[in-house]
Design a protein around this motif. Structure first.
Motif, PDB file in Angstrom:
ATOM      1  N   ARG A   1      13.117  -6.610   5.382  1.00 21.63           N
ATOM      2  CA  ARG A   1      14.015  -7.143   6.529  1.00 21.63           C
ATOM      3  C   ARG A   1      12.626  -7.978   6.951  1.00 21.63           C
ATOM      4  NH1 ARG A   1      15.071  -2.238   5.487  1.00 21.63           N
ATOM      5  NH2 ARG A   1      17.489  -1.582   5.254  1.00 21.63           N
ATOM      6  N   ALA A   2      11.562  -7.508   7.023  1.00 27.76           N
ATOM      7  CA  ALA A   2      10.496  -8.517   7.722  1.00 27.76           C
ATOM      8  C   ALA A   2      10.139  -9.611   6.745  1.00 27.76           C
ATOM      9  CB  ALA A   2       8.985  -7.494   7.769  1.00 27.76           C
TER      10      ALA A   2
ATOM     11  N   THR B   1       0.971 -12.520   2.457  1.00 26.10           N
ATOM     12  CA  THR B   1       1.474 -11.303   1.498  1.00 26.10           C
ATOM     13  C   THR B   1       1.864 -10.533   2.353  1.00 26.10           C
ATOM     14  OG1 THR B   1      -0.660 -11.822   0.000  1.00 26.10           O
ATOM     15  CG2 THR B   1       0.691  -9.714  -0.168  1.00 26.10           C
ATOM     16  N   LEU B   2       3.372  -9.916   2.024  1.00 25.48           N
ATOM     17  CA  LEU B   2       4.114  -9.223   2.971  1.00 25.48           C
ATOM     18  C   LEU B   2       4.817  -8.093   2.398  1.00 25.48           C
ATOM     19  CD1 LEU B   2       5.688 -11.807   5.140  1.00 25.48           C
ATOM     20  CD2 LEU B   2       4.039 -10.308   5.974  1.00 25.48           C
ATOM     21  N   PHE B   3       5.417  -7.196   3.089  1.00 26.24           N
ATOM     22  CA  PHE B   3       6.124  -6.165   2.446  1.00 26.24           C
ATOM     23  C   PHE B   3       7.209  -5.771   3.463  1.00 26.24           C
ATOM     24  CE2 PHE B   3       3.813  -2.860   4.529  1.00 26.24           C
ATOM     25  CZ  PHE B   3       2.400  -3.154   4.283  1.00 26.24           C
ATOM     26  N   GLU B   4       8.180  -4.923   3.003  1.00 27.56           N
ATOM     27  CA  GLU B   4       9.333  -4.436   4.081  1.00 27.56           C
ATOM     28  C   GLU B   4      10.233  -5.741   3.904  1.00 27.56           C
ATOM     29  OE1 GLU B   4      10.467  -1.912   5.168  1.00 27.56           O
ATOM     30  OE2 GLU B   4       8.827  -0.641   5.183  1.00 27.56           O
TER      31      GLU B   4
ATOM     32  N   GLN C   1       5.776   0.668  -2.400  1.00 31.45           N
ATOM     33  CA  GLN C   1       7.269   0.485  -2.833  1.00 31.45           C
ATOM     34  C   GLN C   1       7.589  -1.075  -3.235  1.00 31.45           C
ATOM     35  OE1 GLN C   1       7.657   1.481   1.407  1.00 31.45           O
ATOM     36  NE2 GLN C   1       8.461   3.695   0.977  1.00 31.45           N
TER      37      GLN C   1
ATOM     38  N   PRO D   1       0.762  -1.309  -0.115  1.00 35.20           N
ATOM     39  CA  PRO D   1       0.020   0.110  -0.075  1.00 35.20           C
ATOM     40  C   PRO D   1       0.836   1.325   0.047  1.00 35.20           C
ATOM     41  CG  PRO D   1       0.113  -0.994   2.170  1.00 35.20           C
ATOM     42  CD  PRO D   1       0.778  -2.094   1.395  1.00 35.20           C
ATOM     43  N   PHE D   2       2.191   1.367   0.272  1.00 32.96           N
ATOM     44  CA  PHE D   2       3.207   2.623   0.187  1.00 32.96           C
ATOM     45  C   PHE D   2       3.608   2.458  -1.230  1.00 32.96           C
ATOM     46  CE2 PHE D   2       2.789   3.438   4.579  1.00 32.96           C
ATOM     47  CZ  PHE D   2       2.640   2.397   5.036  1.00 32.96           C
TER      48      PHE D   2
ATOM     49  N   GLU E   1      18.896  -3.783  13.120  1.00 33.37           N
ATOM     50  CA  GLU E   1      18.294  -2.525  13.361  1.00 33.37           C
ATOM     51  C   GLU E   1      19.385  -1.480  12.976  1.00 33.37           C
ATOM     52  OE1 GLU E   1      15.447  -1.286  13.942  1.00 33.37           O
ATOM     53  OE2 GLU E   1      14.354  -3.192  13.632  1.00 33.37           O
TER      54      GLU E   1
ATOM     55  N   SER F   1      19.483  -0.776   9.409  1.00 36.88           N
ATOM     56  CA  SER F   1      18.405  -0.215   8.988  1.00 36.88           C
ATOM     57  C   SER F   1      18.177   1.367   9.388  1.00 36.88           C
ATOM     58  CB  SER F   1      17.216  -0.714   9.274  1.00 36.88           C
ATOM     59  OG  SER F   1      16.438  -0.300  10.370  1.00 36.88           O
ATOM     60  N   GLN F   2      18.886   1.749  10.756  1.00 33.96           N
ATOM     61  CA  GLN F   2      18.766   2.909  11.421  1.00 33.96           C
ATOM     62  C   GLN F   2      20.091   3.676  10.940  1.00 33.96           C
ATOM     63  OE1 GLN F   2      15.782   4.077  12.622  1.00 33.96           O
ATOM     64  NE2 GLN F   2      15.354   2.346  11.354  1.00 33.96           N
ATOM     65  N   SER F   3      21.100   2.934  11.104  1.00 30.28           N
ATOM     66  CA  SER F   3      22.422   3.925  10.731  1.00 30.28           C
ATOM     67  C   SER F   3      23.231   3.862   9.556  1.00 30.28           C
ATOM     68  CB  SER F   3      23.421   3.301  11.924  1.00 30.28           C
ATOM     69  OG  SER F   3      23.086   3.835  13.079  1.00 30.28           O
TER      70      SER F   3
ATOM     71  N   ARG G   1      13.130 -12.091   7.809  1.00 29.94           N
ATOM     72  CA  ARG G   1      12.834 -12.677   9.116  1.00 29.94           C
ATOM     73  C   ARG G   1      11.714 -13.848   8.715  1.00 29.94           C
ATOM     74  NH1 ARG G   1      13.032  -7.138  10.821  1.00 29.94           N
ATOM     75  NH2 ARG G   1      14.690  -6.736  12.300  1.00 29.94           N
ATOM     76  N   TYR G   2      10.558 -13.538   8.163  1.00 29.14           N
ATOM     77  CA  TYR G   2       9.814 -14.533   7.946  1.00 29.14           C
ATOM     78  C   TYR G   2      10.095 -15.598   7.247  1.00 29.14           C
ATOM     79  CZ  TYR G   2       5.545 -16.752   5.766  1.00 29.14           C
ATOM     80  OH  TYR G   2       4.589 -17.509   5.185  1.00 29.14           O
TER      81      TYR G   2
END
Lengths: 222, 221
Positions: free
Chosen positions: A69-70, A64-67, A54, A51-52, A106, A109-111, A73-74
């Motif tokens: 890194r998620a 059904t997934l997005f992101e 991307q 829905p974004f 993390e 993804s953050q730094s 993990r799945y």
């Protein structure tokens, strides 16, 4: 099995993050291209998956997934018994072992991701798309990335991989952005740091990553 | 031995961790890190958190940083108590992970500059970047429009139960709504508004808010 579908162009950093994980786990998949130049990622049909608007999106018979890194993990949880079984910590290691991987995932993804994504766009994709580069953005983000790599240099002097002695999702997550920075020959900041250079050589020569890079130059799937 | 959380109580990331501990009824001690005098950038701190950020935790032998990694660890370690924050099947967990990452990668990059420019810098008497804040408000609004669609289908982001995916949003969003004059971003979206009212009415969040306000340093359930 045999029902995994990944949507997106393979050269996208986030898409190739998922492809690298599928290769490490020996999970077969179908890749469906999304033509971003034609705005396919904003089409109503695609927005139902993501829905974004991307890339990537991911489907198997259960989810059904997005992101990216998620999704990774799945894949590790769902296909726990296939391929590399220590991507989320060694089995039997419990929450503490997985926590080390999550900490560095993390950190990626953050730094690492924010400045390296700007550099990937500026150095690898803008020229390809005929867009002007922004020298100020390049300089600013090279400086930010250098500080992150200083942290990695210290860490990788204590530990073979980021989360410990085994290659994990935390290392894998770095492959796409770093690859493009190297391909644009702007890899001095990696090469000049002994431990980072050693780590990069190890993770980027994994057969699973080579298979993903091979997909960059193959014709996009229909 | 009690879990120790190193950070400043008013900061968003330590609040995420403390809220999670309170949801799970796990006692902890907050060890104050003096951000205002740059304690988090000094060598002793950098030994523990090499990026110079708060929080980090010490749980027995384990030291851990990155608040979203910490809450995943706590939710897994204490799966047997308090609300289920991670889902019960790989598919349910995947939805939690998906919306956790949406917060980290699609929501936080806009929430952070809003709070930084409209709350933190003014408190420090420093000039804010209004243009950066304004652009972030527009981006965050578009993200919340997607949330509105999702929350018209499910009560919480990952499904019908409160999970980590909702929890990680709360500290920064609270500052946006209560201290930055931007409550309309949520109020004009019916399902987002209802979700926000629900998750901030949780006893553990109320407990955390009062803990921060009263300068608490030790929590027991």
């Amino acid at each position: 099995m045999g029902s995994v579908t990944v949507y997106g162009p393979p050269i996208s950093t986030a898409v190739s993050r998922v492809l690298a994980c599928l290769q490490e786990k020996d999970v077969d998949f179908k890749l469906v291209n999304v033509d971003m130049a034609k705005g396919q990622h904003k089409s109503p049909d695609y927005l139902k998956l993501q829905p974004f608007g991307q890339v990537p999106a991911f489907q198997d018979e259960h989810a059904t997934l997005f992101e990216s890194r998620a999704i990774c993990r799945y894949i590790c949880d769902k296909y726990a018994n296939r391929g590399n079984q220590s991507l989320l910590g060694r089995s039997g290691g419990g929450p503490a072992e997985r926590a080390q991987v999550e900490q560095w995932l993390e950190a990626e993804s953050q730094s690492f991701n924010p400045p390296s994504s700007v550099l990937v766009f500026q150095l690898a994709f803008a020229p390809r798309m005929g867009l002007p580069q922004d020298p100020a953005a390049i300089e600013l983000n090279q400086a930010k990335l250098a500080r992150v790599l200083d942290v990695y240099e210290r860490r990788l002097g204590e530990s073979r991989f980021l989360a410990g002695d085994e290659f994990s999702l935390a290392d894998l997550a770095h492959l796409p952005n770093a690859h493009h920075i190297f391909a644009a020959r702007k890899d001095d900041m990696f090469a000049s740091r002994k431990n980072v250079a050693r780590w990069w050589e190890e993770i980027s020569t994994r057969p699973s990553w080579k298979k993903v890079v091979d997909m960059y130059s193959a014709a996009p799937p229909a | 031995m009690v879990v120790k959380v190193y950070g400043k109580a008013q900061a968003v990331c330590p609040q995420r961790v403390m809220h999670c501990l309170m949801e799970k009824g796990v006692p902890f001690e907050l060890v104050h890190v003096d951000i205002d005098t740059m304690e988090h950038k000094r060598p002793e701190f950098l030994q523990k958190q090499p990026f110079g950020q708060v929080p980090y935790i010490v749980d027995g032998d384990l030291e851990l940083f990155e608040s979203r990694a910490i809450v995943r660890y706590l939710a897994a370690k204490y799966a047997d108590r308090g609300p289920n924050l991670l889902g019960r099947t790989p598919e349910e967990r995947a939805k939690v992970e998906q919306w956790l990452d949406v917060e980290a990668i699609n929501y936080n990059p806009w929430a952070f500059p809003i709070v930084f420019n409209l709350l933190v810098l003014p408190i420090r008497g420093l000039p804010a970047n209004e243009a950066e804040a304004g652009a972030a408000v527009d981006k965050l609004n578009k993200v919340l429009e997607v949330y509105e669609k999702q929350l018209s289908k499910t009560k919480y982001l990952a499904g019908d139960e409160f999970t980590l995916a909702d929890l990680t949003h709360i500290p920064a969003t609270r500052y946006i709504v209560e201290n930055c004059g931007l409550s309309h971003l949520l109020d004009d979206k019916k399902h987002v508004k209802a979700w926000w009212e629900d998750i901030t009415a949780r006893p553990a969040w109320k407990k955390l808010s009062s803990f921060v306000e009263t300068g608490g340093s030790n929590y027991s359930p």
